[in-house]
Motif scaffolding. Sequence first.
Motif, mmCIF file in Angstrom:
data_model
loop_
_atom_site.group_PDB
_atom_site.id
_atom_site.type_symbol
_atom_site.label_atom_id
_atom_site.label_comp_id
_atom_site.label_asym_id
_atom_site.label_seq_id
_atom_site.Cartn_x
_atom_site.Cartn_y
_atom_site.Cartn_z
ATOM 1 N N LYS A 161 0.848 -1.191 0.000
ATOM 2 C CA LYS A 161 0.000 0.000 0.000
ATOM 3 C C LYS A 161 0.882 1.239 0.000
ATOM 4 O O LYS A 161 1.807 1.353 0.811
ATOM 5 N N GLU A 162 0.577 2.168 -0.908
ATOM 6 C CA GLU A 162 1.343 3.409 -0.950
ATOM 7 C C GLU A 162 0.462 4.564 -1.388
ATOM 8 O O GLU A 162 -0.552 4.367 -2.068
ATOM 9 N N ASP A 163 0.858 5.752 -0.996
ATOM 10 C CA ASP A 163 0.219 6.986 -1.441
ATOM 11 C C ASP A 163 1.225 7.775 -2.265
ATOM 12 O O ASP A 163 2.411 7.840 -1.916
ATOM 13 N N ARG A 164 0.746 8.364 -3.352
ATOM 14 C CA ARG A 164 1.579 9.260 -4.147
ATOM 15 C C ARG A 164 0.908 10.625 -4.194
ATOM 16 O O ARG A 164 -0.257 10.733 -4.568
ATOM 17 N N ILE A 165 1.650 11.635 -3.800
ATOM 18 C CA ILE A 165 1.154 13.009 -3.814
ATOM 19 C C ILE A 165 1.915 13.776 -4.887
ATOM 20 O O ILE A 165 3.152 13.855 -4.847
ATOM 21 N N ASN A 166 1.187 14.304 -5.856
ATOM 22 C CA ASN A 166 1.786 15.044 -6.964
ATOM 23 C C ASN A 166 1.540 16.543 -6.792
ATOM 24 O O ASN A 166 0.445 16.954 -6.425
ATOM 25 N N ILE A 167 2.558 17.326 -7.096
ATOM 26 C CA ILE A 167 2.412 18.769 -7.261
ATOM 27 C C ILE A 167 2.735 19.059 -8.720
ATOM 28 O O ILE A 167 3.879 18.867 -9.155
ATOM 29 N N ASP A 168 1.719 19.463 -9.488
ATOM 30 C CA ASP A 168 1.855 19.661 -10.932
ATOM 31 C C ASP A 168 1.753 21.141 -11.282
ATOM 32 O O ASP A 168 0.862 21.842 -10.781
ATOM 33 N N PHE A 169 2.657 21.592 -12.145
ATOM 34 C CA PHE A 169 2.559 22.939 -12.711
ATOM 35 C C PHE A 169 2.621 22.814 -14.226
ATOM 36 O O PHE A 169 3.477 22.103 -14.758
ATOM 37 N N ALA A 170 1.709 23.475 -14.921
ATOM 38 C CA ALA A 170 1.656 23.325 -16.374
ATOM 39 C C ALA A 170 1.306 24.629 -17.061
ATOM 40 O O ALA A 170 0.640 25.502 -16.487
ATOM 41 N N ILE A 171 1.752 24.739 -18.308
ATOM 42 C CA ILE A 171 1.290 25.774 -19.220
ATOM 43 C C ILE A 171 0.118 25.188 -20.008
ATOM 44 O O ILE A 171 0.181 24.046 -20.472
ATOM 45 N N ALA A 172 -0.947 25.964 -20.138
ATOM 46 C CA ALA A 172 -2.154 25.479 -20.804
ATOM 47 C C ALA A 172 -2.443 26.304 -22.053
ATOM 48 O O ALA A 172 -2.152 27.502 -22.115
ATOM 49 N N LYS A 173 -3.027 25.648 -23.041
ATOM 50 C CA LYS A 173 -3.504 26.316 -24.243
ATOM 51 C C LYS A 173 -4.920 25.810 -24.519
ATOM 52 O O LYS A 173 -5.158 24.605 -24.614
ATOM 53 N N THR A 174 -5.864 26.733 -24.636
ATOM 54 C CA THR A 174 -7.269 26.376 -24.830
ATOM 55 C C THR A 174 -7.795 27.037 -26.100
ATOM 56 O O THR A 174 -7.483 28.195 -26.384
ATOM 57 N N ALA A 175 -8.592 26.295 -26.860
ATOM 58 C CA ALA A 175 -9.246 26.828 -28.058
ATOM 59 C C ALA A 175 -10.724 26.470 -28.014
ATOM 60 O O ALA A 175 -11.082 25.316 -27.741
ATOM 61 N N ASN A 176 -11.578 27.462 -28.260
ATOM 62 C CA ASN A 176 -13.018 27.210 -28.290
ATOM 63 C C ASN A 176 -13.416 26.548 -29.607
ATOM 64 O O ASN A 176 -13.037 27.003 -30.681
ATOM 65 N N LEU A 177 -14.197 25.488 -29.498
ATOM 66 C CA LEU A 177 -14.748 24.846 -30.690
ATOM 67 C C LEU A 177 -16.056 25.505 -31.098
ATOM 68 O O LEU A 177 -16.372 25.612 -32.279
ATOM 69 N N ASN A 178 -16.854 25.898 -30.107
ATOM 70 C CA ASN A 178 -18.071 26.687 -30.316
ATOM 71 C C ASN A 178 -18.388 27.370 -29.000
ATOM 72 O O ASN A 178 -17.528 27.429 -28.106
ATOM 73 N N GLU A 179 -19.578 27.885 -28.841
ATOM 74 C CA GLU A 179 -19.917 28.638 -27.634
ATOM 75 C C GLU A 179 -19.900 27.774 -26.373
ATOM 76 O O GLU A 179 -19.743 28.288 -25.266
ATOM 77 N N MET A 180 -20.073 26.457 -26.515
ATOM 78 C CA MET A 180 -20.180 25.587 -25.351
ATOM 79 C C MET A 180 -18.996 24.629 -25.182
ATOM 80 O O MET A 180 -18.755 24.144 -24.076
ATOM 81 N N LEU A 181 -18.270 24.330 -26.258
ATOM 82 C CA LEU A 181 -17.214 23.325 -26.214
ATOM 83 C C LEU A 181 -15.849 23.946 -26.446
ATOM 84 O O LEU A 181 -15.706 24.884 -27.231
ATOM 85 N N ASP A 182 -14.829 23.420 -25.750
ATOM 86 C CA ASP A 182 -13.454 23.821 -26.019
ATOM 87 C C ASP A 182 -12.543 22.607 -25.906
ATOM 88 O O ASP A 182 -12.942 21.546 -25.410
ATOM 89 N N ILE A 183 -11.334 22.768 -26.393
ATOM 90 C CA ILE A 183 -10.317 21.732 -26.287
ATOM 91 C C ILE A 183 -9.080 22.363 -25.654
ATOM 92 O O ILE A 183 -8.752 23.525 -25.934
ATOM 93 N N GLU A 184 -8.422 21.623 -24.769
ATOM 94 C CA GLU A 184 -7.315 22.187 -23.979
ATOM 95 C C GLU A 184 -6.155 21.207 -23.941
ATOM 96 O O GLU A 184 -6.353 19.990 -23.841
ATOM 97 N N MET A 185 -4.931 21.737 -23.996
ATOM 98 C CA MET A 185 -3.731 20.924 -23.809
ATOM 99 C C MET A 185 -2.887 21.537 -22.706
ATOM 100 O O MET A 185 -2.731 22.757 -22.632
ATOM 101 N N ASN A 186 -2.348 20.677 -21.829
ATOM 102 C CA ASN A 186 -1.442 21.099 -20.764
ATOM 103 C C ASN A 186 -0.098 20.420 -20.959
ATOM 104 O O ASN A 186 -0.036 19.236 -21.287
ATOM 105 N N LEU A 187 0.962 21.148 -20.716
ATOM 106 C CA LEU A 187 2.308 20.597 -20.748
ATOM 107 C C LEU A 187 3.031 21.115 -19.513
ATOM 108 O O LEU A 187 3.122 22.329 -19.312
ATOM 109 N N GLY A 188 3.520 20.176 -18.664
ATOM 110 C CA GLY A 188 4.085 20.657 -17.420
ATOM 111 C C GLY A 188 5.045 19.707 -16.747
ATOM 112 O O GLY A 188 5.442 18.674 -17.293
ATOM 113 N N ALA A 189 5.423 20.088 -15.520
ATOM 114 C CA ALA A 189 6.357 19.330 -14.698
ATOM 115 C C ALA A 189 5.680 18.940 -13.395
ATOM 116 O O ALA A 189 4.722 19.596 -12.951
ATOM 117 N N SER A 190 6.208 17.881 -12.773
ATOM 118 C CA SER A 190 5.560 17.327 -11.595
ATOM 119 C C SER A 190 6.597 16.895 -10.563
ATOM 120 O O SER A 190 7.654 16.369 -10.913
#
Length: 292
Positions: A161-190
């Motif tokens: 049994k183990e626990d893993r605790i992550n601290i993540d920092f990322a740069i994000a880029k988001t693009a709207n597909l329409n008024e309700m939907l978007d797509i996002e990519m994150n690239l970061g370090a942990s």
Amino acid sequence: MRHTVALLAAILLAATATADDGKPPSPGLSFFANAGAFWADKSTANFYSGIPTNENTIDRVLHSDTYGHQIWQHLVDVGAISPSAIGNQTNLQVVEYPDMYYRISYQIGLGMRYDYANGFGWLLRFDMAHLNAIGAFNLSSDNGTGVLGSDPYIRCGMLGKEDRINIDFAIAKTANLNEMLDIEMNLGASLVNTKVKDNLMEIKGAPYSILDVWNGQSPDYGVGSYEYINQGGIGYGVFISLLVGYAMPNVGAIKAGYTCYQAKTVLKGYTAWGWQHMLGVRFEINNFSFIK
């Protein structure tokens, strides 16, 4: 990892090119909670196998005065061994050690993100995953006789049994597909902090901890226990995520996506790089804009 980044980047660029009027997401600060299924790389799972060179060993407990006699007596009581052929715990031996692997687990977390008017942003996230490593080993006698039943050995379970605790920092880029939907990519370090919680063996329905709290000594009569010191440590890595989001007006958004980690997991004697994967959802709560 390079091919994964290229593929996700291509998907985001294609989505950006076809986005509705190229409209970026609303700028501002958001808070979020995320949860999902987590697949851990098995490269460190044999830390819990109980082999003689590990921190926690089967033999240390199996052949001890304190616990070994309990195990031997339990096997006699359930009719698994003959007490005349196997006279005490020192006549028991492991004939095959387990090959451990991690079960599918869960990862939950909280975080914050800030989006700018051009669709870029950053996020900071704190995640926790509780992992169980499982396997099985075969127990027999040192002379090959005395095990009762149709099998020449006793099948025993092993659990870590183990626990893993992550601290993540990322740069994000988001693009709207329409008024309700978007797509996002994150690239970061942990940063990955691994904490070993327990290492258990199960022998004919009875659990016994092999977690070393005896400073490497056998838990015989007169040997006291010590304060347990975590056998894990802090590793690091990188990750990439791709998410599809659905806007909830005046509330925030709900997003579903995939995250791939390439991370170094630190366990005593089993420090290794491996691939980790997470499929999950993120609930974003409002945008608190600082831009007027």
